[in-house]
Design a protein around this motif. Structure first.
Motif, PDB file in Angstrom:
ATOM      1  N   THR A 141       2.980   5.055  11.162  1.00 23.75           N
ATOM      2  CA  THR A 141       3.157   5.033   9.367  1.00 23.75           C
ATOM      3  C   THR A 141       3.711   3.710   9.126  1.00 23.75           C
ATOM      4  O   THR A 141       4.614   3.296   9.762  1.00 23.75           O
ATOM      5  N   ILE A 142       3.110   3.210   8.165  1.00 30.16           N
ATOM      6  CA  ILE A 142       3.576   1.818   7.677  1.00 30.16           C
ATOM      7  C   ILE A 142       3.931   2.231   6.279  1.00 30.16           C
ATOM      8  O   ILE A 142       3.249   2.670   5.454  1.00 30.16           O
ATOM      9  N   THR A 143       5.354   1.881   5.935  1.00 31.38           N
ATOM     10  CA  THR A 143       5.793   2.223   4.730  1.00 31.38           C
ATOM     11  C   THR A 143       6.016   0.941   3.861  1.00 31.38           C
ATOM     12  O   THR A 143       6.246  -0.073   4.574  1.00 31.38           O
ATOM     13  N   ALA A 144       5.657   1.216   2.770  1.00 29.47           N
ATOM     14  CA  ALA A 144       5.693   0.074   1.698  1.00 29.47           C
ATOM     15  C   ALA A 144       4.666  -1.156   2.337  1.00 29.47           C
ATOM     16  O   ALA A 144       4.907  -2.049   2.564  1.00 29.47           O
ATOM     17  N   SER A 145       3.509  -0.809   2.358  1.00 27.88           N
ATOM     18  CA  SER A 145       2.405  -1.792   3.154  1.00 27.88           C
ATOM     19  C   SER A 145       2.408  -2.948   2.486  1.00 27.88           C
ATOM     20  O   SER A 145       2.614  -3.262   1.343  1.00 27.88           O
ATOM     21  N   GLN A 146       2.209  -4.009   3.043  1.00 28.63           N
ATOM     22  CA  GLN A 146       1.915  -5.519   2.540  1.00 28.63           C
ATOM     23  C   GLN A 146       0.639  -6.201   3.191  1.00 28.63           C
ATOM     24  O   GLN A 146      -0.080  -5.251   4.038  1.00 28.63           O
TER      25      GLN A 146
END
Lengths: 114, 118
Positions: free
Chosen positions: B78-83
């Motif tokens: 999981t990537i949180t607050a993707s960029q």
């Protein structure tokens, strides 16, 4: 982390010629290196395992005479695509095994055969 | 034989959204390692994490987190607050003991292409 370098990163050649790709472990000695091939939109497929000072171990379906692998020193393995054809065009990636057991990958070499 | 399945071929998210990349593996070995690698457009593979089969603790590293569940043979990322810089192809891989010379052979999934839209 450990660094593995591949050269060249991009090569274009004519059909029928041979191309050599180098894989170097820059700051560590690697007794074992691996060569992978990646087709567009597909995963990496292991081609062969290269052990320093001995013959490479090829995966089933990989032509030994087509893809020559040499691991002459603890920091260098080479992959030579002999008599390259357009179907050999692909992205080739090497990896080297660090002494902790981890694998570090090179930047990859994109081969285009015209 | 080992198998790694990444069912999501491509995912697009808007920047700052959270995104989970799925990975399901198959092996008969009781000892194995699972990996995630990132492959940006430049092509190199970047190591993200290694997890051994005896350690089911979830791990968090900054905006990245991994959920390892042996009961479902899954190792999701999981990537949180993707960029935007997270845009890449992500590969899940499995390593098992191997009797041949290639004792550290990896079996890769087909990869999930993540596009983060600004």
């Amino acid at each position: 982390g450990a660094v593995v370098s591949q050269h060249p990163s991009w090569v274009i050649c004519k059909s029928g010629t041979s191309v050599k790709i180098e894989c170097r472990s820059l700051d560590f000695q690697a007794t074992t290196m691996f060569w992978y091939r990646q087709f567009p939109k597909q995963s990496l497929m292991l081609m062969a395992t290269s052990n320093e000072g001995s013959k490479a171990t090829y995966e089933q379906g990989v032509e030994k005479d087509k893809f020559l692998i040499n691991h002459a020193s603890l920091t260098l393995s080479t992959l030579t695509v002999t008599s390259a054809h357009p179907e050999d065009s692909s992205f080739y990636i090497c990896s080297a095994r660090f002494n902790t057991g981890e694998l570090f990958f090179g930047e990859g070499s994109r081969l285009t055969v015209l | 034989a080992q198998k790694v399945t990444q069912a999501q071929t491509e995912i697009s998210v808007v920047e700052k959204e959270d995104v989970t990349l799925d990975c399901v593996y198959e092996t008969r070995d009781t000892t194995y390692y699972l990996f995630w690698y990132k492959q940006p457009p430049s092509g190199e593979l970047v190591f993200l994490i290694r997890r051994n089969s005896f350690d089911e603790q979830n791990e968090i590293s900054g905006r990245y987190s991994w959920n390892f569940q042996k009961s479902t043979s899954s190792f999701n990322f999981t990537i949180t607050a993707s960029q935007v810089v997270d845009s890449a192809v992500y590969f899940c891989a499995l390593r098992v003991p191997y009797s041949g010379a290639g004792s550290y052979q990896l079996t890769f999934g087909k990869g999930t292409k993540l596009s983060v839209i600004p």
